[in-house]
Write a protein that holds these residues in place. Sequence first.
Motif, PDB file in Angstrom:
ATOM      1  N   GLY A 256      19.723 -12.120 -17.440  1.00 24.27           N
ATOM      2  CA  GLY A 256      19.612 -11.648 -16.065  1.00 24.27           C
ATOM      3  C   GLY A 256      18.272 -10.953 -15.843  1.00 24.27           C
ATOM      4  N   GLU A 257      17.573 -11.305 -14.746  1.00 27.89           N
ATOM      5  CA  GLU A 257      16.222 -10.778 -14.535  1.00 27.89           C
ATOM      6  C   GLU A 257      15.923 -10.543 -13.052  1.00 27.89           C
ATOM      7  N   LEU A 258      15.037  -9.590 -12.798  1.00 20.16           N
ATOM      8  CA  LEU A 258      14.441  -9.407 -11.480  1.00 20.16           C
ATOM      9  C   LEU A 258      13.268 -10.369 -11.359  1.00 20.16           C
ATOM     10  N   CYS A 259      13.212 -11.119 -10.243  1.00 20.17           N
ATOM     11  CA  CYS A 259      12.111 -12.042 -10.021  1.00 20.17           C
ATOM     12  C   CYS A 259      11.326 -11.616  -8.787  1.00 20.17           C
ATOM     13  N   VAL A 260      10.012 -11.789  -8.861  1.00 17.13           N
ATOM     14  CA  VAL A 260       9.085 -11.346  -7.823  1.00 17.13           C
ATOM     15  C   VAL A 260       8.343 -12.567  -7.278  1.00 17.13           C
ATOM     16  N   MET A 261       8.289 -12.710  -5.954  1.00 21.88           N
ATOM     17  CA  MET A 261       7.494 -13.781  -5.358  1.00 21.88           C
ATOM     18  C   MET A 261       6.207 -13.216  -4.776  1.00 21.88           C
ATOM     19  N   ILE A 262       5.106 -13.876  -5.090  1.00 27.02           N
ATOM     20  CA  ILE A 262       3.796 -13.484  -4.576  1.00 27.02           C
ATOM     21  C   ILE A 262       3.649 -13.958  -3.126  1.00 27.02           C
ATOM     22  N   GLY A 263       3.067 -13.094  -2.273  1.00 23.37           N
ATOM     23  CA  GLY A 263       2.952 -13.421  -0.856  1.00 23.37           C
ATOM     24  C   GLY A 263       1.556 -13.775  -0.388  1.00 23.37           C
ATOM     25  N   LYS A 264       0.537 -13.415  -1.183  1.00 21.73           N
ATOM     26  CA  LYS A 264      -0.839 -13.774  -0.815  1.00 21.73           C
ATOM     27  C   LYS A 264      -1.649 -13.940  -2.089  1.00 21.73           C
ATOM     28  N   THR A 265      -2.721 -14.691  -1.991  1.00 20.00           N
ATOM     29  CA  THR A 265      -3.511 -15.030  -3.167  1.00 20.00           C
ATOM     30  C   THR A 265      -3.972 -13.778  -3.907  1.00 20.00           C
ATOM     31  N   ALA A 266      -3.715 -13.760  -5.204  1.00 22.21           N
ATOM     32  CA  ALA A 266      -4.026 -12.589  -6.024  1.00 22.21           C
ATOM     33  C   ALA A 266      -4.914 -12.992  -7.201  1.00 22.21           C
ATOM     34  N   ARG A 267      -6.076 -12.378  -7.262  1.00 23.62           N
ATOM     35  CA  ARG A 267      -7.008 -12.612  -8.381  1.00 23.62           C
ATOM     36  C   ARG A 267      -7.725 -11.311  -8.662  1.00 23.62           C
ATOM     37  N   ASN A 268      -7.702 -10.875  -9.940  1.00 25.51           N
ATOM     38  CA  ASN A 268      -8.324  -9.615 -10.360  1.00 25.51           C
ATOM     39  C   ASN A 268      -7.819  -8.433  -9.534  1.00 25.51           C
ATOM     40  N   VAL A 269      -6.509  -8.356  -9.409  1.00 20.26           N
ATOM     41  CA  VAL A 269      -5.864  -7.302  -8.621  1.00 20.26           C
ATOM     42  C   VAL A 269      -5.702  -6.043  -9.475  1.00 20.26           C
TER      43      VAL A 269
ATOM     44  N   GLU B 146      -3.887  -2.438 -10.560  1.00 22.90           N
ATOM     45  CA  GLU B 146      -2.490  -2.005 -10.636  1.00 22.90           C
ATOM     46  C   GLU B 146      -2.067  -1.193  -9.412  1.00 22.90           C
ATOM     47  N   ALA B 147      -2.960  -0.359  -8.899  1.00 27.04           N
ATOM     48  CA  ALA B 147      -2.613   0.525  -7.789  1.00 27.04           C
ATOM     49  C   ALA B 147      -2.310  -0.249  -6.518  1.00 27.04           C
ATOM     50  N   ASN B 148      -2.875  -1.443  -6.415  1.00 27.74           N
ATOM     51  CA  ASN B 148      -2.746  -2.232  -5.182  1.00 27.74           C
ATOM     52  C   ASN B 148      -1.838  -3.447  -5.359  1.00 27.74           C
ATOM     53  N   ALA B 149      -1.310  -3.641  -6.552  1.00 28.48           N
ATOM     54  CA  ALA B 149      -0.654  -4.906  -6.892  1.00 28.48           C
ATOM     55  C   ALA B 149       0.599  -5.186  -6.074  1.00 28.48           C
ATOM     56  N   LEU B 150       1.381  -4.164  -5.755  1.00 28.17           N
ATOM     57  CA  LEU B 150       2.623  -4.410  -5.024  1.00 28.17           C
ATOM     58  C   LEU B 150       2.373  -4.892  -3.600  1.00 28.17           C
ATOM     59  N   ASN B 151       1.159  -4.708  -3.092  1.00 28.92           N
ATOM     60  CA  ASN B 151       0.821  -5.222  -1.764  1.00 28.92           C
ATOM     61  C   ASN B 151       0.763  -6.750  -1.737  1.00 28.92           C
ATOM     62  N   TYR B 152       0.761  -7.374  -2.917  1.00 31.18           N
ATOM     63  CA  TYR B 152       0.720  -8.827  -3.007  1.00 31.18           C
ATOM     64  C   TYR B 152       2.113  -9.440  -3.149  1.00 31.18           C
ATOM     65  N   VAL B 153       3.134  -8.609  -3.143  1.00 30.71           N
ATOM     66  CA  VAL B 153       4.513  -9.087  -3.289  1.00 30.71           C
ATOM     67  C   VAL B 153       5.082  -9.481  -1.936  1.00 30.71           C
ATOM     68  N   LEU B 154       5.656 -10.685  -1.863  1.00 27.05           N
ATOM     69  CA  LEU B 154       6.378 -11.087  -0.655  1.00 27.05           C
ATOM     70  C   LEU B 154       7.794 -10.550  -0.681  1.00 27.05           C
ATOM     71  N   GLY B 155       8.471 -10.704  -1.825  1.00 27.83           N
ATOM     72  CA  GLY B 155       9.851 -10.237  -1.895  1.00 27.83           C
ATOM     73  C   GLY B 155      10.413 -10.359  -3.297  1.00 27.83           C
ATOM     74  N   TYR B 156      11.695 -10.018  -3.416  1.00 28.11           N
ATOM     75  CA  TYR B 156      12.374  -9.953  -4.706  1.00 28.11           C
ATOM     76  C   TYR B 156      13.700 -10.716  -4.644  1.00 28.11           C
ATOM     77  N   PHE B 157      14.091 -11.277  -5.771  1.00 26.17           N
ATOM     78  CA  PHE B 157      15.389 -11.943  -5.868  1.00 26.17           C
ATOM     79  C   PHE B 157      15.838 -11.957  -7.323  1.00 26.17           C
ATOM     80  N   ILE B 158      17.014 -12.509  -7.564  1.00 22.33           N
ATOM     81  CA  ILE B 158      17.599 -12.518  -8.907  1.00 22.33           C
ATOM     82  C   ILE B 158      17.314 -13.851  -9.589  1.00 22.33           C
ATOM     83  N   GLY B 159      17.047 -13.797 -10.882  1.00 20.30           N
ATOM     84  CA  GLY B 159      16.928 -15.005 -11.690  1.00 20.30           C
ATOM     85  C   GLY B 159      17.763 -14.895 -12.950  1.00 20.30           C
ATOM     86  N   ASN B 160      18.155 -16.039 -13.483  1.00 24.28           N
ATOM     87  CA  ASN B 160      18.843 -16.098 -14.775  1.00 24.28           C
ATOM     88  C   ASN B 160      18.028 -17.028 -15.669  1.00 24.28           C
TER      89      ASN B 160
END
Length: 274
Positions: A121-134, A136-150
């Motif tokens: 069982g895992e938390l999965c993260v979907m990226i919402g905008k192009t991320a390169r050399n991001v 850590e302080a700004n990284a969550l701004n690139y997340v579109l949303g969260y869902f469950i994965g197995n």
Amino acid sequence: MKIASVTIDNKNHLALYREGKLALLDDYGIKATSVAELSHDDFAKLKDINRFQDYTFSYNSIIDQKSSLLCIGLNYKSHVSEHAGGKIPETPVVFSKANNAFTGNHSIVQTGNGMHMDYEGELCVMIGKTARNVGEANALNYVLGYFIGNDVSSRLMQYKTTQFFLGKSFDNFYPNGPYISIGEINDPQNLTIQTRVNGELRQDSNTGLMIFPVNKLISYISQFMTLRPGDCISTGTPAGVIMGMPESNQKWLGKGDKVEVQITGLGKLETTFE
């Protein structure tokens, strides 16, 4: 908001999801066929939708076939201890799963013959905008949303060679969903994660115990490869998998077993094994 990918009468739809009811996005002129394709204008329209209806539907994978899924191994200290000679990694352990593994809630996974099938069982993260050399302080701004994965695994094939890929990439080996939560999870490091097998609690942890939290994973991976909208990161599993049990207690997944993964705010992902 919660968005599901569903099939109704053999036609695929994106839909807003609310307590088992749906609002089909194409009824509102939204033409996107995957979550990652939704535009700023589409999201503006979504805010005004408040009519939900009952439908007979099946769930599809939240992850689109064109997107990449990167998985993180050994990201909870408790799970590291389940590996013989396991050591806490100094950097994230990254591997991938093929897109034939992507499947939705209530899917069926074939266990094969003697393949030592296991759940993760895992938390999965979907990226919402192009991320390169991001950073850590700004990284969550690139997340579109969260869902469950197995992260279903054939332990026999996973450890037959030094490469995990085949043992992780059988058909339907990444059930996910039931929906993606967008703009609702304020802190991805404070979510309860639980896995049950036939009703028995097997995994019971919190995402705050990750060795590498979500922002560090995004930042780290983006130093080496471009993450594009729709790409996903499956953030690892806590202790409680079958592989970590004493050998005398290991009963691999088989015909009729049901695995349920729950994460705070993200519903329940159910998978049946045959």
